[in-house]
Design an enzyme around this catalytic site. Structure first.
Site, PDB file in Angstrom:
ATOM      1  N   GLY A  65       4.752 -15.341  -0.947  1.00  0.00           N
ATOM      2  CA  GLY A  65       4.314 -14.426  -2.011  1.00  0.00           C
ATOM      3  C   GLY A  65       5.471 -13.999  -2.903  1.00  0.00           C
TER       4      GLY A  65
ATOM      5  N   ARG B  36       3.032 -21.811  -0.395  1.00  0.00           N
ATOM      6  CA  ARG B  36       2.964 -21.404   1.013  1.00  0.00           C
ATOM      7  C   ARG B  36       2.955 -22.577   1.998  1.00  0.00           C
ATOM      8  NH1 ARG B  36       2.538 -16.090   1.894  1.00  0.00           N
ATOM      9  NH2 ARG B  36       1.630 -14.740   0.301  1.00  0.00           N
TER      10      ARG B  36
ATOM     11  N   ASP C 106       8.203 -16.048   8.365  1.00  0.00           N
ATOM     12  CA  ASP C 106       7.769 -17.411   8.693  1.00  0.00           C
ATOM     13  C   ASP C 106       8.668 -18.453   8.042  1.00  0.00           C
ATOM     14  OD1 ASP C 106       5.720 -16.888  10.344  1.00  0.00           O
ATOM     15  OD2 ASP C 106       4.115 -17.163   8.863  1.00  0.00           O
TER      16      ASP C 106
ATOM     17  N   LYS D 203      13.119 -12.165   1.994  1.00  0.00           N
ATOM     18  CA  LYS D 203      12.214 -11.748   0.921  1.00  0.00           C
ATOM     19  C   LYS D 203      10.866 -11.309   1.472  1.00  0.00           C
ATOM     20  CE  LYS D 203       8.956 -13.813   0.188  1.00  0.00           C
ATOM     21  NZ  LYS D 203       7.728 -14.628   0.125  1.00  0.00           N
ATOM     22  N   THR D 204      10.276 -10.302   0.996  1.00  0.00           N
ATOM     23  CA  THR D 204       8.855  -9.964   1.088  1.00  0.00           C
ATOM     24  C   THR D 204       8.638  -8.517   0.681  1.00  0.00           C
ATOM     25  OG1 THR D 204       6.842  -9.735   2.395  1.00  0.00           O
ATOM     26  CG2 THR D 204       8.865  -9.470   3.631  1.00  0.00           C
TER      27      THR D 204
ATOM     28  N   ASP E  35       6.322  -6.857   1.657  1.00  0.00           N
ATOM     29  CA  ASP E  35       5.727  -6.166   2.806  1.00  0.00           C
ATOM     30  C   ASP E  35       6.752  -5.355   3.603  1.00  0.00           C
ATOM     31  OD1 ASP E  35       3.515  -7.482   1.961  1.00  0.00           O
ATOM     32  OD2 ASP E  35       3.146  -8.599   3.809  1.00  0.00           O
TER      33      ASP E  35
END
Ligand code: FBP
Length: 552
Positions: A81, A145, A176, A202-203, A205
């Site tokens: 993402g 992805r 992941d 990175k994320t 979230d």
């Protein structure tokens, strides 16, 4: 391409590097730390990563860099993402490579990891990079992805690397993708491919963090963007005094985003999925908890409020998890066809009633019809329920409405309840990176080039001491295997980076817990406003509340 005045101004912004990386590249050397061990399952992880396990953590310090100046050809991949700052990781990497040797080459593999295996790429130059500096998005090369995890993919990767003379691959991704980066690093080492792999955390979230990685990039900007919007809605709610706003915020699994937005905006309610799971809360307990706030505020003449709902919450409600597992089972294989042939919802409902256990049917019956249908109609390619598509903000407002109706009948509740719904996710993922993310990301990319130049493989680019001004940040690297443990994934034991959920004994949650009773009753809203890029440091370089509390 037409550009906005802000975009023009951001092109000119010079990201701040950690003090240590401000020296000339020849004046930065490596200080070795201790050998590392994985966070758990040491023997198993060591056996799976014989070539990359147990390496030393390292920090960059001032000193003579004696590395031979060999030419580097580096491939970079954006994975998963979007998160604000990805462009700066690439521009930091590019600048450091060119500074070390103007003949160094940076290749961008397009549209995620599949770009490497399909050899779909571009070669960066100054003009191309300059059009993306300090901007949001991943459109510089696109993201995807696809997972790099099979031997076949690795073999192709070796061939592609050979073709371009690639000496290192940088993977910018979440837990992941960086797990896969570690596996690829091990494969390259075992096959003496002469290619190293470096990851960047990175994320939005915020769940790729641990003792070494203080936060993943993008979390800062995304939560500031959502907090601005939530603050604006709070002010609207407090002006109109007639709506309850149910706001779902992104965060596939962990509730870091919801918690950070709550710390920034002090809403009446914020659910934290990890707490819901720990307390084994049922849907009706959650609905009653929210309804208590609605009622208490109504009793004080305030028929308005704001509730933040984390995207992943329903999966943390134990009875809902069981329901989803039963639905997946109910429609497995050919049974899905049988179900799809039924023409009316009534027939489908009878099929469901026959197939679910009594307990799950009771939970299913509680749900509004729209959500019931969503559970059966919108399914992923494997036929499973797409939990992330469940409109939990609507689910909870409908359940709260039912509870309030019951209370009204009993005469305990006399207020008005009118709900509006929002989902904030994509709005924040490609925002112009805050100064924090612009600086942090540029530093991560620059630092990744330093790791490559010093010959490290299977390391995550690490920049720490982030709650302090950038000049005090510390740059270095950590073997990815240190962050790994064994988890059960799709019926198999797999080595993976441990995902960080919200810690219920951590300072950010404790702060929230200490204040939420008051926030539920009073109107204690705070309005963070828009991200500021220019102006006083204490306004422009603010970190998240989460990071500030964790580092207090
Ligand atoms: P990453 O973990 O890949 O960074 O993505 C996180 C996220 O933004 C989640 O918050 C959200 O649930 C998901 O991606 C949405 O994915 P998609 O972009 O495929 O709709």
């Amino acid at each position: 391409m037409k550009t906005s005045p802000l975009q023009q101004a951001r092109y000119q912004y010079t990201p701040k590097l950690p003090g240590m990386l401000r020296h000339g590249i020849d004046e930065i050397c490596v200080k070795e730390g201790k050998e590392t061990e994985s966070v758990a399952d040491q023997a198993k992880i060591k056996a799976l990563f014989p070539n990359t396990y147990g390496k030393k953590e390292i920090t960059f310090v001032k000193g003579k860099n004696n590395n031979p100046k060999k030419k580097e050809v580096v491939g970079v991949i954006l994975s998963g993402g979007q998160a604000p700052g990805g462009h700066n990781v690439i521009s930091g990497l590019y600048d450091a490579l060119k500074k070390a040797n103007k003949d160094n080459v940076l290749i961008g593999f397009k549209n995620g990891p599949s770009g490497l295996t399909s050899d779909d790429y571009l070669v960066f130059d100054d003009e191309y990079i300059n059009a993306y500096r300090n901007t949001g998005g991943f459109d510089i090369i696109g993201s995807g992805r696809t997972k790099l995890e099979t031997e076949e993919q690795f073999k192709v990767a070796v061939e592609v690397c050979k073709k371009h003379g690639i000496t290192a691959i940088v993977i910018i991704g979440g837990d992941d993708s960086n797990t896969n980066a570690a596996v690829l690093a091990e494969y390259f080492a075992a096959h003496k491919a002469g290619v190293s792999v470096i990851g960047c955390p990175k994320t939005i979230d915020g769940d790729l963090k641990n003792d070494d990685i203080e936060c993943s990039f993008g979390f800062d900007t995304a939560t500031k963007t959502y907090s601005e919007l939530i603050g604006n809605i709070e002010r609207d709610a407090n002006s109109a005094k007639k709506y309850w706003h149910f706001i779902k915020v992104m965060g596939r699994s962990a509730s870091h985003v919801a918690l950070e937005c709550a710390l920034e905006t002090q809403p009446n309610i914020c659910l934290i999925s990890e707490e819901v799971a720990a307390k084994k809360m049922s849907l009706s307990e959650i609905a009653n908890y929210i309804a208590d706030s609605v009622e208490a505020r109504a009793n004080n003449g305030m028929n308005f409020g704001v509730a933040i709902i984390p995207e992943g919450v329903v999966e943390f409600v134990p009875e809902f998890r069981v329901l989803i597992d039963e639905i997946n089972e109910l429609l497995a294989g050919s049974k899905a066809e049988e179900f799809n042939k039924l023409s009316s919802w009534n027939e489908k409902y009878a099929f469901i009633e026959k197939g679910l256990t009594k307990e799950s049917m009771a939970v299913f019956a509680l749900l509004p019809q729209g959500i019931q249908q969503q559970l059966f109609l919108e399914r992923d390619p494997h036929g499973n329920v797409q939990v992330s598509l469940i409109e939990s903000e609507k689910l909870f407002s409908a359940l709260v409405k039912d509870v309030l109706e019951e209370r009204r009948k009993k005469g305990t509740y006399k207020g008005k309840f009118s709900a509006l719904h929002h989902f904030f996710g994509y709005e924040g993922r490609c925002a112009f990176p805050s100064n924090f993310d612009a600086d942090y990301c540029y530093s991560l990319g620059y630092n990744a080039a330093m790791l490559i130049q010093n010959g490290f493989n299977g390391y995550l680019s690490k920049v720490s001491n982030l709650s302090k001004p950038a000049e005090e940040w510390v740059a270095g690297g950590m073997p990815i295997t240190k962050m790994m443990n064994i988890e059960r994934r799709h019926g198999e034991d797999k080595p993976v980076i441990r995902k960080a959920l919200v810690e219920l004994d951590g300072k950010p949650f404790k702060y929230f817990e200490a204040h939420r009773k008051e926030w539920a009753k009073e109107t204690a809203y705070t309005y963070p406003g828009a991200i500021q890029y220019y102006g006083p440091r204490e306004v422009c370089d603010l970190t998240t509340r989460t990071l500030a509390l964790e580092k207090e």
